[in-house]
Design a protein around this motif. Structure first.
Motif, PDB file in Angstrom:
ATOM      1  N   LEU A   7       1.009  -1.120   0.030  1.00  0.00           N
ATOM      2  CA  LEU A   7      -0.030  -0.158  -0.071  1.00  0.00           C
ATOM      3  C   LEU A   7       0.784   1.179   0.218  1.00  0.00           C
ATOM      4  O   LEU A   7       1.892   1.451   1.031  1.00  0.00           O
ATOM      5  N   SER A  10       1.658   3.867   3.254  1.00  0.00           N
ATOM      6  CA  SER A  10       1.879   3.285   4.347  1.00  0.00           C
ATOM      7  C   SER A  10       3.458   3.277   4.653  1.00  0.00           C
ATOM      8  O   SER A  10       4.214   2.903   3.698  1.00  0.00           O
ATOM      9  N   ASN A  12       4.757   1.598   6.943  1.00  0.00           N
ATOM     10  CA  ASN A  12       5.039   0.025   7.088  1.00  0.00           C
ATOM     11  C   ASN A  12       5.706  -0.599   5.717  1.00  0.00           C
ATOM     12  O   ASN A  12       6.758  -1.135   5.813  1.00  0.00           O
ATOM     13  N   ASN A  13       4.917  -0.293   4.763  1.00  0.00           N
ATOM     14  CA  ASN A  13       5.085  -0.647   3.367  1.00  0.00           C
ATOM     15  C   ASN A  13       6.585   0.053   2.884  1.00  0.00           C
ATOM     16  O   ASN A  13       7.392  -0.504   2.212  1.00  0.00           O
ATOM     17  N   THR A  36      -6.908  -6.012   0.148  1.00  0.00           N
ATOM     18  CA  THR A  36      -6.183  -6.910   1.332  1.00  0.00           C
ATOM     19  C   THR A  36      -7.245  -7.966   1.801  1.00  0.00           C
ATOM     20  O   THR A  36      -6.893  -8.750   2.573  1.00  0.00           O
ATOM     21  N   ARG A  37      -8.474  -7.869   2.027  1.00  0.00           N
ATOM     22  CA  ARG A  37      -9.523  -8.630   2.396  1.00  0.00           C
ATOM     23  C   ARG A  37     -10.069  -9.366   1.369  1.00  0.00           C
ATOM     24  O   ARG A  37     -11.037  -9.939   1.860  1.00  0.00           O
ATOM     25  N   HIS A  48      -4.268 -10.258   6.364  1.00  0.00           N
ATOM     26  CA  HIS A  48      -4.615  -8.967   5.508  1.00  0.00           C
ATOM     27  C   HIS A  48      -3.715  -7.796   5.731  1.00  0.00           C
ATOM     28  O   HIS A  48      -4.128  -6.839   5.855  1.00  0.00           O
ATOM     29  N   MET A  49      -2.540  -8.355   5.711  1.00  0.00           N
ATOM     30  CA  MET A  49      -1.567  -7.235   6.066  1.00  0.00           C
ATOM     31  C   MET A  49      -0.466  -7.019   4.750  1.00  0.00           C
ATOM     32  O   MET A  49      -0.323  -8.168   4.263  1.00  0.00           O
ATOM     33  N   THR A  50      -0.096  -5.797   4.751  1.00  0.00           N
ATOM     34  CA  THR A  50       0.919  -5.508   3.762  1.00  0.00           C
ATOM     35  C   THR A  50       1.895  -4.864   4.519  1.00  0.00           C
ATOM     36  O   THR A  50       1.771  -4.083   5.629  1.00  0.00           O
ATOM     37  N   PRO A  51       3.171  -4.823   4.179  1.00  0.00           N
ATOM     38  CA  PRO A  51       3.670  -5.375   2.834  1.00  0.00           C
ATOM     39  C   PRO A  51       3.739  -6.777   3.171  1.00  0.00           C
ATOM     40  O   PRO A  51       3.664  -7.516   4.376  1.00  0.00           O
ATOM     41  N   TYR A 113      -2.930   8.597  12.639  1.00  0.00           N
ATOM     42  CA  TYR A 113      -3.923   7.794  11.834  1.00  0.00           C
ATOM     43  C   TYR A 113      -5.133   8.830  11.607  1.00  0.00           C
ATOM     44  O   TYR A 113      -5.681   8.830  10.595  1.00  0.00           O
ATOM     45  N   TYR A 121      -7.129   0.847  15.908  1.00  0.00           N
ATOM     46  CA  TYR A 121      -7.381  -0.528  16.052  1.00  0.00           C
ATOM     47  C   TYR A 121      -8.330  -0.841  17.127  1.00  0.00           C
ATOM     48  O   TYR A 121      -8.549   0.045  18.212  1.00  0.00           O
TER      49      TYR A 121
END
Ligand SMILES: N[C@@H](CCC(=O)N[C@@H](CS)C(=O)NCC(=O)O)C(=O)O
Length: 228
Positions: A7, A10, A12-13, A36-37, A48-51, A113, A121
């Motif tokens: 994504l 992001s 994280n990505n 992702t879902r 359902h996580m990227t990366p 966020y 979350y």
């Protein structure tokens, strides 16, 4: 060819994307926005996580969690500059990555966020039906708490630096630098050392850093333009 499901906005990505480029690993990036879902994605990655890295070399064909992806590929390809093999140096890199995902990132997520328009979350104030005032108070508290782990990264992990990996960026540096990229969305006053550090990462990694960073920065600019 490695396949990396991503994504683009992001961080994280961004960490995994910077790593693939810095490591010189030929990669097909697959944009997972909105997918992702989907049953096809969940079949590969039930979290359902990227990366998410897809390669037949893995026992289940897929791997997620940015740090695990960087560790696995560093081990597989002998990338000892990015992920040192000497136990004490490796422990420092591992500790920094655990502190990042376990402590600093949690606060950065709670603080940024809402401004980024990303969901918080389950169980957190920001994801509940609490009042806007309570959500603002939680976001403000998280923002204020960022300073302490940041100091830890500066004093304990980077130390004399310029990087956690000492003279060269390590996978922990890639993870930290990417995380800091979200802070401008809340106008967080980055300490001077962090600005110098990000500049050093850009210089050391060049296009490998700047290309994925441009996607995150572009998204933040888009968010800003909607609000101002
Ligand atoms: N700790 C994980 C976090 C991964 C993560 O939160 N990924 C989010 C994007 S920032 C995601 O793919 N969300 C899609 C979804 O949950 O459907 C990592 O470092 O890889």
């Amino acid at each position: 060819m490695l396949k990396l499901h991503i994504l683009k906005p992001s961080v994280n990505n961004m960490a995994a994307r910077v790593f693939m480029r810095a490591a010189g690993l030929e990669t097909e990036e697959i944009d997972a926005w909105g997918h992702t879902r989907s049953p096809a994605f969940l079949a590969k990655c039930p979290a359902h996580m990227t990366p998410m890295l897809e390669t037949p070399d893995l026992p289940k064909g897929a791997l997620w969690q940015s740090c695990a992806i960087m560790q696995y590929l560093s081990n597989k390809h002998g990338l000892t500059t990015l992920y040192p093999t000497e136990p004490a140096k490796r422990a420092q890199v591992d500790s920094a990555m655990f502190c990042l995902t376990g402590t600093l990132y949690q606060l950065v997520a709670r603080a940024t966020y809402p401004a980024l328009g990303f969901p918080l979350y389950p169980g957190e104030v920001g994801a509940s039906d609490a009042s806007d005032a309570a959500k603002d108070a939680a976001r403000t508290a998280a923002t204020a708490a960022i300073a302490e782990p940041l100091k830890v990264f500066h004093a304990a992990f980077i130390g004399k630096g310029p990087f956690i990996g000492s003279a060269n960026p390590s996978i922990a540096d890639i993870r930290l630098a990417a995380t800091l990229e979200f802070l401008p969305v809340i106008d967080y006053p980055l300490p001077a050392w962090a600005k110098t550090y990000l500049g050093a990462m850009e210089t050391a990694l060049g296009k490998a850093y700047l290309e994925p960073a441009a996607d995150v920065r572009g998204y933040i600019q888009h968010v800003w333009s909607q609000k101002h």
